[in-house]
Design a protein around this motif. Structure first.
Motif, PDB file in Angstrom:
ATOM      1  N   TYR A   1     -15.845   4.524  -0.130  1.00  0.00           N
ATOM      2  CA  TYR A   1     -15.844   5.747   0.669  1.00  0.00           C
ATOM      3  C   TYR A   1     -14.504   6.480   0.642  1.00  0.00           C
ATOM      4  CZ  TYR A   1     -20.488   4.819   2.439  1.00  0.00           C
ATOM      5  OH  TYR A   1     -21.850   4.633   2.534  1.00  0.00           O
ATOM      6  N   LYS A   2     -13.573   6.025  -0.236  1.00  0.00           N
ATOM      7  CA  LYS A   2     -12.243   6.627  -0.177  1.00  0.00           C
ATOM      8  C   LYS A   2     -12.277   8.134  -0.460  1.00  0.00           C
ATOM      9  CE  LYS A   2     -10.303   5.455  -4.788  1.00  0.00           C
ATOM     10  NZ  LYS A   2     -11.276   5.653  -5.740  1.00  0.00           N
ATOM     11  N   ASP A   3     -13.112   8.532  -1.412  1.00  0.00           N
ATOM     12  CA  ASP A   3     -13.191   9.967  -1.722  1.00  0.00           C
ATOM     13  C   ASP A   3     -13.834  10.738  -0.572  1.00  0.00           C
ATOM     14  OD1 ASP A   3     -12.111   9.229  -4.084  1.00  0.00           O
ATOM     15  OD2 ASP A   3     -13.978   9.323  -5.214  1.00  0.00           O
ATOM     16  N   ASN A  14       2.063   1.722  -3.569  1.00  0.00           N
ATOM     17  CA  ASN A  14       0.980   2.239  -4.418  1.00  0.00           C
ATOM     18  C   ASN A  14       0.644   3.675  -4.047  1.00  0.00           C
ATOM     19  OD1 ASN A  14       0.927  -0.305  -5.456  1.00  0.00           O
ATOM     20  ND2 ASN A  14      -0.957  -0.942  -4.441  1.00  0.00           N
ATOM     21  N   VAL A  29      -7.147   3.447   2.543  1.00  0.00           N
ATOM     22  CA  VAL A  29      -8.588   3.279   2.719  1.00  0.00           C
ATOM     23  C   VAL A  29      -9.112   2.243   1.740  1.00  0.00           C
ATOM     24  CG1 VAL A  29     -10.838   4.402   2.580  1.00  0.00           C
ATOM     25  CG2 VAL A  29      -8.942   5.566   3.659  1.00  0.00           C
ATOM     26  N   SER A  30      -8.648   2.293   0.485  1.00  0.00           N
ATOM     27  CA  SER A  30      -9.116   1.307  -0.488  1.00  0.00           C
ATOM     28  C   SER A  30      -8.625  -0.083  -0.119  1.00  0.00           C
ATOM     29  CB  SER A  30      -8.599   1.613  -1.893  1.00  0.00           C
ATOM     30  OG  SER A  30      -8.640   2.965  -2.138  1.00  0.00           O
ATOM     31  N   GLY A  31      -7.386  -0.163   0.351  1.00  0.00           N
ATOM     32  CA  GLY A  31      -6.798  -1.461   0.619  1.00  0.00           C
ATOM     33  C   GLY A  31      -7.379  -2.130   1.847  1.00  0.00           C
ATOM     34  N   SER A  70     -13.187   0.429   2.859  1.00  0.00           N
ATOM     35  CA  SER A  70     -14.132   0.397   1.771  1.00  0.00           C
ATOM     36  C   SER A  70     -13.686   1.384   0.702  1.00  0.00           C
ATOM     37  CB  SER A  70     -15.502   0.769   2.323  1.00  0.00           C
ATOM     38  OG  SER A  70     -16.193   1.487   1.364  1.00  0.00           O
ATOM     39  N   SER A  71     -13.454   0.871  -0.492  1.00  0.00           N
ATOM     40  CA  SER A  71     -12.970   1.752  -1.545  1.00  0.00           C
ATOM     41  C   SER A  71     -14.062   2.727  -1.982  1.00  0.00           C
ATOM     42  CB  SER A  71     -12.495   0.937  -2.733  1.00  0.00           C
ATOM     43  OG  SER A  71     -13.576   0.220  -3.272  1.00  0.00           O
ATOM     44  N   GLU A  84      -5.499   7.514   0.605  1.00  0.00           N
ATOM     45  CA  GLU A  84      -6.468   6.936  -0.329  1.00  0.00           C
ATOM     46  C   GLU A  84      -6.190   5.452  -0.579  1.00  0.00           C
ATOM     47  OE1 GLU A  84      -7.290   9.385  -3.761  1.00  0.00           O
ATOM     48  OE2 GLU A  84      -7.929   7.577  -4.814  1.00  0.00           O
ATOM     49  N   THR A  85      -4.919   5.092  -0.816  1.00  0.00           N
ATOM     50  CA  THR A  85      -4.643   3.677  -1.074  1.00  0.00           C
ATOM     51  C   THR A  85      -4.892   2.829   0.167  1.00  0.00           C
ATOM     52  OG1 THR A  85      -2.329   4.189  -0.731  1.00  0.00           O
ATOM     53  CG2 THR A  85      -3.025   3.892  -2.993  1.00  0.00           C
ATOM     54  N   GLN A 144       0.832  -1.211   0.000  1.00  0.00           N
ATOM     55  CA  GLN A 144       0.000   0.000   0.000  1.00  0.00           C
ATOM     56  C   GLN A 144       0.860   1.251   0.000  1.00  0.00           C
ATOM     57  OE1 GLN A 144      -2.888  -0.279  -0.711  1.00  0.00           O
ATOM     58  NE2 GLN A 144      -3.573  -2.281   0.008  1.00  0.00           N
TER      59      GLN A 144
END
Lengths: 330, 294, 261
Positions: B265-267, B10, B257-259, B262-263, B254-255, B7
């Motif tokens: 809600y990342k934004d 990335n 949170v996605s990893g 929940s991706s 951001e990576t 992560q």
């Protein structure tokens, strides 16, 4: 007694003008000149009038730059739709309107309390972020059916309802701006430090104005959800917030009549451009740039910044309504 | 632990992109106090220019990168001269709406010419298409390239801003435009130069994103642009090192949170961070609070 | 009986101490001057008293209705509600609003109608608005601005803007009025008129007045007592006659060498 008569006269004329506008459009609809297509444009314009007038209260009069007005609109639309899908008939409609406005007002309070301490661009970005969060939440929860949105919404809005809400909200906001609390809000725009030193609790009135604006945006969203059959999170994205801001700035910040003219003119332009699907947004973009370069103060400028002029503008409002109905006759 | 390292890697690649875009926002805001909403579309144009160079002209990555940066530089300067300069003394809101107008013009103008379809960059060949596996962690050659290009560009930018005459003029103009003018600085040239620098960096970000994620479209700029702006605010708007730190921070958040979470809600989380930062320290990590004279 | 007590008031901005350990008091009904060279910290002291700045140390106490209330640290709007009003050195009128509105806004804290009446213009609104307008016009008459009530504040000549600042401060119904260089930019005739007006206001509105002023003719004529501030510290306190002969004051204004010569 004499004083009272004088006071009633312009109010009476204003009232008369509003009734005439209502009757003319109603007549045009009854005889079939205004078909559904044109009426949809009228509904959009009406909703935009509410949005623009309420954003103008926040940005043009209280001086708090918000870029998230569509967020409040979406809350109103979703709450109202959720109610009207469950409660049938006019009671459901009215309950939905109330739920939409109230929910938006509550969120306005929750968002406004912490963020309204920010100034200028920082507040704009915070409200933009807030609206994006609201959109993302609606996109991901079950009751709003995610990105697909809610569909088959019952239709309630006709000319009478639309007129009642648009005229009602506009009159209430104009009244508010003519009151002591309204003047307190305007003093915040003029000079926060001086306002505070004159006993104006600036946080309180910033939040008050923000909540009223949010409530009205909620009502506008609820009207949207009771006329158009589908609502989707993307309908209320950043682009919608920008559209509302553009109407307000185009009409003139701090000018209620400006917001009304702005909503009507931009609504008509958008209708005329509808057939040019490919180039519509390109032309809109060029228009925005050209208007801002040549008339950055908007159509009406800041002419209503003074309250005495607001009074005169109230009478202009009459004339305006006449003009608007004439335009629709053609 | 392996996933954690993955992560971070990335996040650094993504953060590089945000940092490159954020620099343009922060420099322009620092100098003319305008949120340049069109900046994210300059980045989009950069991606398309890179695409054209690599697909139609079959140029290599580095020549394409240079062409793309040059094209964006010119675009940035033209935007400033045509749309923003006439509004320099108008209200902030009018300037902001103009910026949004320019943004729409680039997005929908592009959509008119190249259609809304998503386009894919040609696949990379040779060393750049390689991946390295260290333990359980995958490191793509592209990721190394992105970070390397970003670091080189940032060092160059620091040298320009700190060591050159025009860099000094930029800093002076952002402090006080009138005083700078009185000291004989050509403010117009300085502002143009700032736009040129910022836009070139956005162009670089555009082509790097194109080769890394492999797909571009006319509306690709909006969200990364917003997040890059968040990065600039996070670091302290107007502060160049702040934008770099902010870019990497937002990329990594951001990576992660996605990893891990929940991706979807990342934004939302990025914007929540923005609001919290604004409330706790509106001037950002490295920014200084200003006081109004009473 | 002192109406205002300032104890050990200090304000630092980073390394700079703008106001340092200031002690002062004002008696009910007094008209007191605050003088000092440029940059001595006079306006900063006003900003501390009115809550625009929060003090680094020390307290400000306002005596009101027989009880002492510490006002340092409160919000400016609360301090104003407690009866402390001010004008601004660099004129901070609501410049795009009319003269009348400038004054009416300052009366907002005493308005007795709520949100509902604001929207619907109920009878309570009509009654209160009428009262506000009459009271505002009365104040404008006193300040000689009645004819200009519908002008935008920014269109008034400079001297009248200063008068409007005073009218607006009086509209908050203060017990203590702070005037920050009310005569700045005025010609001698205007200053003379203002001098008279300030005395008249004190008599008729029963307010205590503290004023910052560089125009010594005004200060020496109307003030009963004068505080002198230099480098953030009070260096003298006394009657105009005492201050005029105070060696430290002369030093502060003219420099040590001149004073010794």
């Amino acid at each position: 007694m004499k004083v009272k008569n004088l006071m009633e006269k312009p109010a009476f004329r204003k009232f008369g003008g509003i009734i005439v506008l209502y009757a003319v459009v109603q007549l045009l609809i009854s005889v079939g000149i205004l078909n559904d297509y044109y009426f949809a444009t009228i509904v959009t314009i009406g909703i935009n009038v509410i949005l623009a007038v309420s954003l103008n209260l926040i940005t043009g009069f209280t001086g708090q730059f918000s870029l998230g007005h569509a967020g409040f609109m979406s809350i109103g639309a979703y709450f109202c739709a959720i109610v009207t899908l469950r409660v049938p008939g006019i009671p459901g409609f009215l309950l939905g309107m109330l739920a939409g406005g109230a929910a938006a007002a509550v969120v306005g309070l929750l968002v406004g309390l912490p963020t309204l301490r920010l100034k200028g661009d920082y507040l704009a970005i915070a409200t933009l972020g807030m609206a994006e969060i609201i959109r993302i939440v609606f996109q991901n929860i079950e009751i709003t059916n995610g990105a697909a949105g809610l569909s088959n919404l019952p239709k309630f809005v006709n000319w009478s309802w639309l007129f009642l809400f648009v005229a009602g909200i506009t009159v209430l906001i104009v009244n508010f701006l003519h009151s002591s609390i309204g003047r307190a809000c305007i003093s915040i725009r003029e000079d926060e430090i001086a306002a505070e030193s004159m006993g104006i609790n600036i946080t309180r009135y910033k939040v008050t104005s923000f909540i009223i604006g949010a409530f009205c945006a909620g009502i506008a969203g609820a009207l949207y959800a009771t006329y158009f059959p589908i609502i989707k999170p993307d309908t209320f994205g950043f682009a919608k917030s920008v559209d509302i801001l553009v109407i307000v700035v185009f009409g003139g910040l701090g000018s209620i009549t400006g917001s009304i003219v702005g909503a009507v003119v931009l609504g008509l332009i958008s209708m005329l451009l509808a057939s040019w699907t490919d180039l519509r947004m390109v032309i809109y973009a060029i228009l925005l740039i050209v208007i801002m370069i040549f008339r950055p103060q908007g159509l009406m400028g800041s002419r209503e910044f003074s309250l005495a002029m607001l009074k005169r503008a109230g009478e202009q409002l009459n004339g305006l309504f006449h003009k608007k109905s004439k335009k629709e006759e053609n | 632990m392996e996933q954690f390292m993955q992560q971070v890697i990335n996040g650094l690649s993504l953060g590089s992109i945000y940092a490159l875009i954020a620099l343009g926002y922060t420099m322009v805001y620092g100098i003319i106090k305008l949120i340049n909403f069109a900046h994210c579309d300059v980045y989009m144009i950069g991606a398309y220019v890179g695409y054209a160079c690599m697909t139609f002209l079959h140029l290599g990555l580095i020549p394409s990168l240079c062409i793309s940066m040059l094209a964006c530089m010119i675009l940035g300067v033209v935007i400033e001269k045509v749309a923003y300069k006439p509004l320099r003394n108008a209200t902030r809101i009018a300037a902001l709406i103009t910026a949004i107008g320019v943004s729409y013009l680039l997005e929908y103008g592009m959509m008119y010419f190249v259609k809304a379809d998503v386009r894919t960059y040609p696949p990379l060949e040779g060393i750049l298409s390689q991946s390295f596996h260290i333990g359980g962690v995958t490191l793509k050659a592209m990721q190394i390239l992105i970070v390397a290009v970003t670091v080189v560009l940032m060092i160059l930018l620091q040298i320009i801003v700190k060591k050159t005459r025009i860099g000094k003029a930029m800093r002076a103009t952002s402090q006080d435009q009138d005083a700078a003018e009185l000291m004989g600085i050509n403010v117009n040239t300085t502002i143009s130069f700032t736009f040129a620098l910022g836009s070139a960096l956005a162009g670089a970000a555009g082509i790097l994103v194109g080769v890394y994620y492999n797909s571009i479209d006319p509306l690709m700029g909006f969200l990364p642009g917003l997040k890059a702006f968040v990065a600039a605010v996070f670091g302290g708007i107007g502060v160049i090192p702040g934008a770099m730190i902010g870019g990497y921070f937002i990329g990594i958040v951001e990576t992660f949170v996605s990893g891990y979470g929940s991706s979807m809600y990342k934004d939302a989380i990025v914007f929540a961070i923005l609001i919290i930062v604004l409330i706790v320290k509106p001037s950002g990590l490295l920014g200084k609070a200003t006081r109004e004279k009473v | 009986m002192s109406i205002l007590k300032v104890e050990k008031l200090t304000k630092s901005f980073g390394g700079l101490t703008a106001v340092s350990n200031v002690n002062m008091y004002l008696d009910q009904g007094e008209l007191v001057g605050l003088i000092g060279p440029n940059g001595a910290g006079k306006t900063t002291l006003f900003n501390l008293l009115t809550g625009v700045y929060k003090p680094t140390a020390g307290t400000v106490t306002l005596q009101r209705g027989g009880s002492d209330q510490v006002i340092s640290g409160l919000k400016p709007s609360t301090i104003c509600e407690m009866g402390l009003a001010r004008t601004f050195q660099n004129i901070r009128l609501f410049k795009d609003l009319t003269v009348l509105d400038n004054v009416r806004i300052a009366m907002h804290k005493d308005v007795r109608y709520g949100l509902l009446s604001s929207f619907l213009h109920l009878p309570s609104f009509v009654r209160e608005e009428k009262r506000l307008k009459e009271k505002s016009l009365e104040l404008l008459r006193v300040m000689g601005l009645e004819d200009k009530k519908d002008e935008l504040a920014k269109n008034l000549p400079y001297g009248e803007q200063r008068h409007l600042e005073i009218a607006r401060a009086l509209a908050t119904n203060p017990v203590l009025l702070l005037l920050d260089e009310p005569a700045a930019g005025m010609n001698p005739a205007e200053t003379a008129r203002l001098t008279e007006l300030i005395g008249w206001i004190r008599e008729n509105y029963k307010v205590t007045i503290l004023l910052i002023e560089h125009d010594m003719s005004l200060v020496m004529k109307v003030c009963e007592r004068i505080f002198v501030l230099d480098y953030g510290m009070i260096i003298a306190n006394g009657t105009p006659a005492e201050i005029q002969s105070d060696k430290r004051v002369i030093e502060a204004y003219l420099g040590e060498d001149v004073a010794n010569a």
